[in-house]
Design an enzyme around this catalytic site. Structure first.
Site, PDB file in Angstrom:
ATOM      1  N   CYS A 138       0.441  -1.497  -0.294  1.00 41.72           N
ATOM      2  CA  CYS A 138      -0.164  -0.215  -0.069  1.00 41.72           C
ATOM      3  C   CYS A 138       0.914   1.675   0.163  1.00 41.72           C
ATOM      4  CB  CYS A 138      -0.358  -0.093   0.850  1.00 41.72           C
ATOM      5  SG  CYS A 138      -1.982  -1.179   0.970  1.00 41.72           S
ATOM      6  N   HIS A 146     -13.658   8.844  -8.196  1.00 38.01           N
ATOM      7  CA  HIS A 146     -12.541   8.444  -9.638  1.00 38.01           C
ATOM      8  C   HIS A 146     -11.410   9.432  -9.023  1.00 38.01           C
ATOM      9  CE1 HIS A 146     -15.256   6.110 -12.031  1.00 38.01           C
ATOM     10  NE2 HIS A 146     -14.170   6.053 -12.411  1.00 38.01           N
ATOM     11  N   GLU A 179     -13.207  -0.842   1.397  1.00 39.29           N
ATOM     12  CA  GLU A 179     -12.104  -1.169  -0.067  1.00 39.29           C
ATOM     13  C   GLU A 179     -12.137  -2.153  -0.796  1.00 39.29           C
ATOM     14  OE1 GLU A 179      -7.667  -1.897   1.394  1.00 39.29           O
ATOM     15  OE2 GLU A 179      -8.813   0.129   1.556  1.00 39.29           O
TER      16      GLU A 179
END
Length: 137
Positions: A31, A78, A125
């Site tokens: 990550c 986005h 997520e």
């Protein structure tokens, strides 16, 4: 209470700017890599309050939808959370699910004011990882 689910796709990475790249990768693993990675997020927002005797609702669903559209979908969809969302800029909060849930709770509550109380926000997520923010008041 009433819960509404919304969706957004966003990219992020975990990084403490005061740490070396090696320490960031040691702490955050993949990550922390400089090449951001993305998720298709699911966000459940729960509002609570008395049920209106006339409408039978805790909160006008149209109002909740407008607020979630502006404060969650339009704000995050986005986007790169690290570069597009000021609260997650370098040196500020790391865009973990926990911090995203907490930020959403605060922003939605600010807009709703006293019309209803945000009692829970769940941000996922992936199908295997989510964080829950709950009101303590």
């Amino acid at each position: 209470s009433l819960t509404r689910r919304v969706y957004f796709a966003a990219a992020h990475r975990y990084r403490r700017p005061e740490w070396s790249d090696a320490k960031n990768e040691e702490m955050f693993g993949l990550c922390a890599r400089p090449e951001y990675h993305g998720h298709s997020y699911t966000c459940d927002v729960t509002v609570s309050g008395p049920i209106d005797d006339t409408t039978g609702m805790v909160l006008d669903l149209r109002l909740l939808d407008l607020v979630l559209s502006a404060e969650v979908v339009e704000r995050f969809d986005h986007r790169n959370l690290n570069t597009d969302i000021p609260e997650f800029a370098d040196g500020k909060q790391i865009p973990t699910c926990e911090n995203v849930a907490r930020l959403i709770a605060g922003r939605v509550q600010l807009v709703l004011g006293t019309r209803a109380r945000i009692t829970e926000v769940v941000v996922a997520e992936s199908p295997t990882l989510c964080a829950t923010w709950r009101s303590t008041g």
